[in-house]
Write an enzyme that holds these catalytic residues in place. Structure first.
Site, PDB file in Angstrom:
ATOM      1  CG  HIS A 255      93.693  22.418   5.852  1.00 46.89           C
ATOM      2  ND1 HIS A 255      94.936  22.179   6.392  1.00 46.89           N
ATOM      3  CD2 HIS A 255      92.796  22.135   6.840  1.00 46.89           C
ATOM      4  CE1 HIS A 255      94.803  21.759   7.635  1.00 46.89           C
ATOM      5  NE2 HIS A 255      93.512  21.734   7.938  1.00 46.89           N
ATOM      6  CD  GLU A 313      85.703  22.915  10.453  1.00 48.86           C
ATOM      7  OE1 GLU A 313      84.835  22.110  10.835  1.00 48.86           O
ATOM      8  OE2 GLU A 313      86.454  23.522  11.219  1.00 48.86           O
TER       9      GLU A 313
HETATM   10  N1  COA Z   1      87.496  30.351  -0.965  1.00 48.88           N
HETATM   11  C1  COA Z   1      88.023  31.228  -1.838  1.00 48.88           C
HETATM   12  N2  COA Z   1      89.322  31.615  -1.821  1.00 48.88           N
HETATM   13  C2  COA Z   1      90.097  31.071  -0.874  1.00 48.88           C
HETATM   14  C3  COA Z   1      89.608  30.145   0.058  1.00 48.88           C
HETATM   15  C4  COA Z   1      88.248  29.785  -0.007  1.00 48.88           C
HETATM   16  N3  COA Z   1      87.730  28.909   0.840  1.00 48.88           N
HETATM   17  N4  COA Z   1      90.618  29.787   0.886  1.00 48.88           N
HETATM   18  C5  COA Z   1      91.706  30.456   0.484  1.00 48.88           C
HETATM   19  N5  COA Z   1      91.399  31.243  -0.583  1.00 48.88           N
HETATM   20  C6  COA Z   1      92.304  32.117  -1.310  1.00 48.88           C
HETATM   21  C7  COA Z   1      92.578  33.366  -0.504  1.00 48.88           C
HETATM   22  O1  COA Z   1      91.667  34.409  -0.819  1.00 48.88           O
HETATM   23  C8  COA Z   1      93.997  33.708  -0.895  1.00 48.88           C
HETATM   24  O2  COA Z   1      93.963  34.401  -2.116  1.00 48.88           O
HETATM   25  P1  COA Z   1      94.932  35.695  -2.348  1.00 48.88           P
HETATM   26  O3  COA Z   1      96.320  35.125  -2.313  1.00 48.88           O
HETATM   27  O4  COA Z   1      94.517  36.208  -3.692  1.00 48.88           O
HETATM   28  O5  COA Z   1      94.659  36.632  -1.221  1.00 48.88           O
HETATM   29  C9  COA Z   1      94.639  32.341  -1.143  1.00 48.88           C
HETATM   30  O6  COA Z   1      93.563  31.452  -1.434  1.00 48.88           O
HETATM   31  C10 COA Z   1      95.420  31.822   0.061  1.00 48.88           C
HETATM   32  O7  COA Z   1      94.626  31.963   1.234  1.00 48.88           O
HETATM   33  P2  COA Z   1      95.225  32.072   2.728  1.00 48.88           P
HETATM   34  O8  COA Z   1      94.229  32.760   3.607  1.00 48.88           O
HETATM   35  O9  COA Z   1      96.616  32.659   2.667  1.00 48.88           O
HETATM   36  O10 COA Z   1      95.365  30.552   3.125  1.00 48.88           O
HETATM   37  P3  COA Z   1      95.625  29.988   4.601  1.00 48.88           P
HETATM   38  O11 COA Z   1      96.379  28.746   4.452  1.00 48.88           O
HETATM   39  O12 COA Z   1      96.183  31.035   5.497  1.00 48.88           O
HETATM   40  O13 COA Z   1      94.122  29.742   5.086  1.00 48.88           O
HETATM   41  C11 COA Z   1      92.023  28.745   5.505  1.00 48.88           C
HETATM   42  C12 COA Z   1      93.510  28.507   5.180  1.00 48.88           C
HETATM   43  C13 COA Z   1      91.370  27.420   5.870  1.00 48.88           C
HETATM   44  C14 COA Z   1      91.867  29.712   6.711  1.00 48.88           C
HETATM   45  C15 COA Z   1      91.332  29.346   4.241  1.00 48.88           C
HETATM   46  O14 COA Z   1      91.471  28.444   3.155  1.00 48.88           O
HETATM   47  C16 COA Z   1      89.875  29.705   4.480  1.00 48.88           C
HETATM   48  O15 COA Z   1      89.589  30.828   4.964  1.00 48.88           O
HETATM   49  N6  COA Z   1      88.901  28.789   4.141  1.00 48.88           N
HETATM   50  C17 COA Z   1      87.496  29.048   4.336  1.00 48.88           C
HETATM   51  C18 COA Z   1      87.121  28.852   5.804  1.00 48.88           C
HETATM   52  C19 COA Z   1      87.162  27.377   6.228  1.00 48.88           C
HETATM   53  O16 COA Z   1      86.664  26.501   5.539  1.00 48.88           O
HETATM   54  N7  COA Z   1      87.763  27.130   7.400  1.00 48.88           N
HETATM   55  C20 COA Z   1      87.868  25.781   7.960  1.00 48.88           C
HETATM   56  C21 COA Z   1      89.283  25.300   7.990  1.00 48.88           C
HETATM   57  S1  COA Z   1      89.433  23.615   8.466  1.00 48.88           S
END
Ligand code: COA
Length: 376
Positions: A255, A313
């Site tokens: 998140h 979610e």
């Molecule tokens: N599974 C595996 N790795 C994950 C992950 C997940 N669900 N969520 C984040 N990471 C990893 C990323 O690959 C990234 O690694 P890196 O630094 O080696 O590239 C790191 O954690 C940080 O991710 P980032 O995209 O910068 O975090 P964010 O705060 O921008 O994104 C979300 C938050 C929710 C978009 C992200 O966690 C995600 O895509 N989750 C899965 C989709 C989801 O459940 N969405 C519903 C949100 S309520």
């Protein structure tokens, strides 16, 4: 990127609000002064929306009259039905249909009073979503029933059948839990629109557009696909390992704000547990819980420096699916709830307004001179 650019406005405070407070470090969500856990276990959706709109819970009489007010504003006209039928016939997604339906919410005798418009927009969203769905299924729309509450009416209009107590309670918990969540993208969009002294219908319509995107409202569908696949394969460990080793993300984890388990995940897991107990599908829910444990452990090993915990979610998907909401409507059902937050934020913005107008650092070319079209 220049140092003074805050991409995605991360960490930038742009408003004061008395509607909800999100504490990402502590994993706390407070709505209208109440911890979300307290509201989800007790309140109806109507009570929480009243709380957001008026700043306090309603008395019994006020609640009756708010319920009657919503009931009187639920129906949609033939013109709107025609648009929804066309959207369904053309196979457009539910969020496109919802955007069109919300945009038409001020058809039919609106007074121009923004508080009344807020009630109309809140009342009409379930009707729009359910009507679109009935057309998608080749069925006639079902009119709302004035004696049913908001959650029960939505299920009734989707299926044409009186929903069970268990299903209504499950959906009610969901609607209460996700009604507001600080300045998320769709809520900020709604506030930006009304900051030009535009109106609540325009703000809510734009918010639907923002919620449509997969980075905001689109995750529960893929979560459900994943959970069903794991339930069939019966091996969460292999799925988790293959996904992470393949460089993919596990849906329903991580998140932007929370660094611990999303408090809404805790509330919805309890609601889902209550729903599935004795439902005949308890085994599916056991898989869901087992998968969460395996995934959280694997994510901690995979990214030791970045806390990746369960988000809202993850339990939304089994809960909505269990109560009978089709996966194609998961994001639209999020809107059925969040419209309460959007409209309350619109009214809060209008009550103490300054137009939203940030700045951008220009990175394009300069000093160009004009060339006539025939010389280009
Ligand atoms: N599974 C595996 N790795 C994950 C992950 C997940 N669900 N969520 C984040 N990471 C990893 C990323 O690959 C990234 O690694 P890196 O630094 O080696 O590239 C790191 O954690 C940080 O991710 P980032 O995209 O910068 O975090 P964010 O705060 O921008 O994104 C979300 C938050 C929710 C978009 C992200 O966690 C995600 O895509 N989750 C899965 C989709 C989801 O459940 N969405 C519903 C949100 S309520």
């Amino acid at each position: 990127m220049s140092d003074d650019v805050r991409a995605g406005l991360e960490g930038v405070t742009v408003a004061e609000t008395s509607l909800s407070r999100v504490d990402g470090e502590a994993g706390e969500l407070v709505v209208g002064g109440y911890p979300v856990e307290e509201l989800a276990g007790n309140a109806t959706y109507e009570e929480v929306v009243f709380l957001l709109l008026e700043g306090r819970l309603p008395t019994a009489d006020e609640l009756d009259s708010f319920r009657a007010d919503l009931a009187a504003r639920r129906e949609i006209g033939e013109e709107v039905r025609n648009v929804l039928r066309r959207a369904a016939d053309e196979g457009l997604p539910a969020m496109d249909a919802l955007r069109m339906g919300v945009a038409a919410a001020n058809l039919g005798g609106e007074t121009g009073d923004e508080r009344e418009t807020a009630s109309r927009v809140i009342a009409v969203v379930p009707t729009v979503v359910a009507t679109y769905w009935r057309y998608r299924e080749g069925l006639a729309p079902v009119d709302p029933r004035p004696e049913l509450g908001h959650a029960a009416n939505y299920l009734f209009m989707l299926t044409g059948e009186q929903p069970t107590e268990r299903a209504v309670r499950g959906l009610e918990s969901y609607l209460v839990t996700v009604v507001d969540h600080g300045l998320n993208a769709s809520t900020f969009t709604a506030r930006t629109v009304v900051s030009t002294e535009s109106d609540v219908v325009s703000g809510a319509t734009a918010a639907v557009g923002a919620l449509k995107g997969p980075l905001h409202g689109g995750a529960p569908g893929p979560v459900l696909d994943m959970l069903r696949e794991i339930h069939e394969r019966g091996d969460p460990g292999t799925y988790v390992r293959e996904t992470l080793e393949g460089g993919e993300r596990l849906m329903g984890f991580g998140h932007r704000v929370y660094r611990v388990r999303d408090p809404r995940a805790a509330v919805l897991s309890e609601a889902a547990e209550q729903f599935y107990a004795g439902s005949g599908q308890a085994e599916f829910f056991e898989t869901v819980e087992r998968f969460e444990r395996v995934a959280v452990k694997a994510l901690a090993e995979h990214k030791p420096d970045r806390p990746l915990e369960t988000n809202v979610e993850f339990y939304t998907a089994p809960l909505l699916w269990g109560v009978g909401v089709p996966p194609e409507l998961f994001t639209a059902t999020f809107a059925v709830s969040r419209v309460g937050g959007w409209t309350a934020h619109c009214l809060e913005q209008l009550a103490d307004n300054r137009i939203v107008r940030p700045v951008a650092t220009y990175t394009g070319p300069t000093g160009r001179t004009w060339t006539p079209v025939e010389e280009r």
